[in-house]
Design an enzyme around this catalytic site. Structure first.
Site, PDB file in Angstrom:
ATOM      1  N   ASP A   8     -12.318  -3.229   2.286  1.00 43.72           N
ATOM      2  CA  ASP A   8     -13.644  -3.553   1.760  1.00 43.72           C
ATOM      3  C   ASP A   8     -14.472  -4.099   2.927  1.00 43.72           C
ATOM      4  O   ASP A   8     -14.053  -4.027   4.094  1.00 43.72           O
ATOM      5  CB  ASP A   8     -13.542  -4.530   0.566  1.00 43.72           C
ATOM      6  CG  ASP A   8     -13.131  -5.950   0.974  1.00 43.72           C
ATOM      7  OD1 ASP A   8     -12.807  -6.176   2.163  1.00 43.72           O
ATOM      8  OD2 ASP A   8     -13.145  -6.847   0.108  1.00 43.72           O
ATOM      9  N   CYS A  65      -8.589  -6.549   2.895  1.00 45.29           N
ATOM     10  CA  CYS A  65      -9.767  -7.198   2.316  1.00 45.29           C
ATOM     11  C   CYS A  65      -9.862  -8.562   3.010  1.00 45.29           C
ATOM     12  O   CYS A  65      -9.257  -8.749   4.069  1.00 45.29           O
ATOM     13  CB  CYS A  65      -9.689  -7.294   0.789  1.00 45.29           C
ATOM     14  SG  CYS A  65      -8.322  -8.282   0.151  1.00 45.29           S
ATOM     15  N   THR A  67      -8.679 -11.610   2.324  1.00 42.25           N
ATOM     16  CA  THR A  67      -7.382 -12.289   2.420  1.00 42.25           C
ATOM     17  C   THR A  67      -6.197 -11.326   2.387  1.00 42.25           C
ATOM     18  O   THR A  67      -5.075 -11.731   2.687  1.00 42.25           O
ATOM     19  CB  THR A  67      -7.200 -13.235   1.214  1.00 42.25           C
ATOM     20  OG1 THR A  67      -7.349 -12.434   0.019  1.00 42.25           O
ATOM     21  CG2 THR A  67      -8.222 -14.364   1.218  1.00 42.25           C
ATOM     22  N   HIS A  98      13.858  -5.135   3.650  1.00 41.89           N
ATOM     23  CA  HIS A  98      14.357  -5.554   2.336  1.00 41.89           C
ATOM     24  C   HIS A  98      13.574  -4.979   1.161  1.00 41.89           C
ATOM     25  O   HIS A  98      14.141  -4.796   0.086  1.00 41.89           O
ATOM     26  CB  HIS A  98      14.347  -7.088   2.230  1.00 41.89           C
ATOM     27  CG  HIS A  98      15.422  -7.728   3.055  1.00 41.89           C
ATOM     28  ND1 HIS A  98      15.769  -9.062   2.938  1.00 41.89           N
ATOM     29  CD2 HIS A  98      16.231  -7.220   4.025  1.00 41.89           C
ATOM     30  CE1 HIS A  98      16.747  -9.345   3.788  1.00 41.89           C
ATOM     31  NE2 HIS A  98      17.037  -8.238   4.476  1.00 41.89           N
ATOM     32  N   HIS A 133      19.657  -3.981  -1.201  1.00 45.04           N
ATOM     33  CA  HIS A 133      18.193  -4.035  -1.307  1.00 45.04           C
ATOM     34  C   HIS A 133      17.650  -2.846  -2.100  1.00 45.04           C
ATOM     35  O   HIS A 133      16.641  -2.969  -2.788  1.00 45.04           O
ATOM     36  CB  HIS A 133      17.563  -4.104   0.085  1.00 45.04           C
ATOM     37  CG  HIS A 133      18.067  -5.256   0.879  1.00 45.04           C
ATOM     38  ND1 HIS A 133      17.832  -6.558   0.501  1.00 45.04           N
ATOM     39  CD2 HIS A 133      18.842  -5.314   1.996  1.00 45.04           C
ATOM     40  CE1 HIS A 133      18.420  -7.369   1.359  1.00 45.04           C
ATOM     41  NE2 HIS A 133      19.056  -6.638   2.273  1.00 45.04           N
TER      42      HIS A 133
HETATM   43  C1  RB5 Z   1     -14.673 -10.505  -0.712  1.00 47.17           C
HETATM   44  O1  RB5 Z   1     -15.552 -11.566  -0.544  1.00 47.17           O
HETATM   45  C2  RB5 Z   1     -13.271 -11.033  -0.974  1.00 47.17           C
HETATM   46  O2  RB5 Z   1     -13.220 -11.623  -2.230  1.00 47.17           O
HETATM   47  C3  RB5 Z   1     -12.263  -9.902  -0.874  1.00 47.17           C
HETATM   48  O3  RB5 Z   1     -12.366  -9.295   0.364  1.00 47.17           O
HETATM   49  C4  RB5 Z   1     -10.800 -10.293  -0.984  1.00 47.17           C
HETATM   50  O4  RB5 Z   1     -10.459 -11.316  -0.121  1.00 47.17           O
HETATM   51  C5  RB5 Z   1     -10.251 -10.458  -2.331  1.00 47.17           C
HETATM   52  O5  RB5 Z   1      -9.036 -10.660  -2.522  1.00 47.17           O
END
Ligand code: RB5
Length: 146
Positions: A8, A65, A67, A98, A133
């Site tokens: 994203d 994304c 995180t 694993h 595994h």
């Molecule tokens: C976008 O702001 C953020 O929410 C998205 O990239 C992501 O981290 C969601 O899990």
């Protein structure tokens, strides 16, 4: 080895840097977007990579994304996708050894390009250990009837 990659907007910059690395190393890949840094919804990108990997069009996937959490949750909704959110070398290694992970999820806001490249290298070269595994991975798949 062909890799599907998508992100994203929050993962866009890291995706572009990873693509530069793929180009330099002549690693085959396909970019499923996002193609510019405009705000989009991460499920639309996480799902693309998962569907392509599960369909056998690519052996592995990378989803990014902010995180890595949103794209990993999304990718794991697709039957046959095993997406692992990794933030250190050890996790990338274990995700393959694993968990037989076929998709590496990264956080664009939490991961440096150096770390991302290290984890990608490990992820691509490390083999699944199978054995006990494999029994566990089969149990995961039995949850969705695959
Ligand atoms: C976008 O702001 C953020 O929410 C998205 O990239 C992501 O981290 C969601 O899990």
């Amino acid at each position: 080895m062909s890799i599907a990659i998508a992100s994203d907007h929050a993962g866009f910059e890291l995706k572009e840097q990873i693509i530069q690395y793929f180009e330099k190393r002549e690693i085959e890949y396909k970019d499923y977007g996002v193609y510019e840094n405009t705000r989009v919804d991460y499920p639309d990108y996480g799902v693309k990579v998962a569907q392509k990997v599960v369909a056998g069009e690519h052996e592995k996937g990378v989803v990014i994304c902010g995180t890595g959490i949103g794209v990993s949750i999304t990718a794991n909704k697709i039957k046959g996708a095993r997406a692992a959110l990794c933030c250190c070398d050890y996790m990338a290694e274990m995700a393959r050894k694993h968990n037989d992970a076929n998709i590496l999820a990264l956080g664009g806001r939490t991961t440096t390009i150096d770390l991302a490249i290290r984890m990608i290298d490990i992820f691509l070269k490390t083999h699944f250990e199978g054995g006990r595994h494999a029994v566990r991975v089969d149990k995961i798949h039995s949850l969705t009837g695959r």
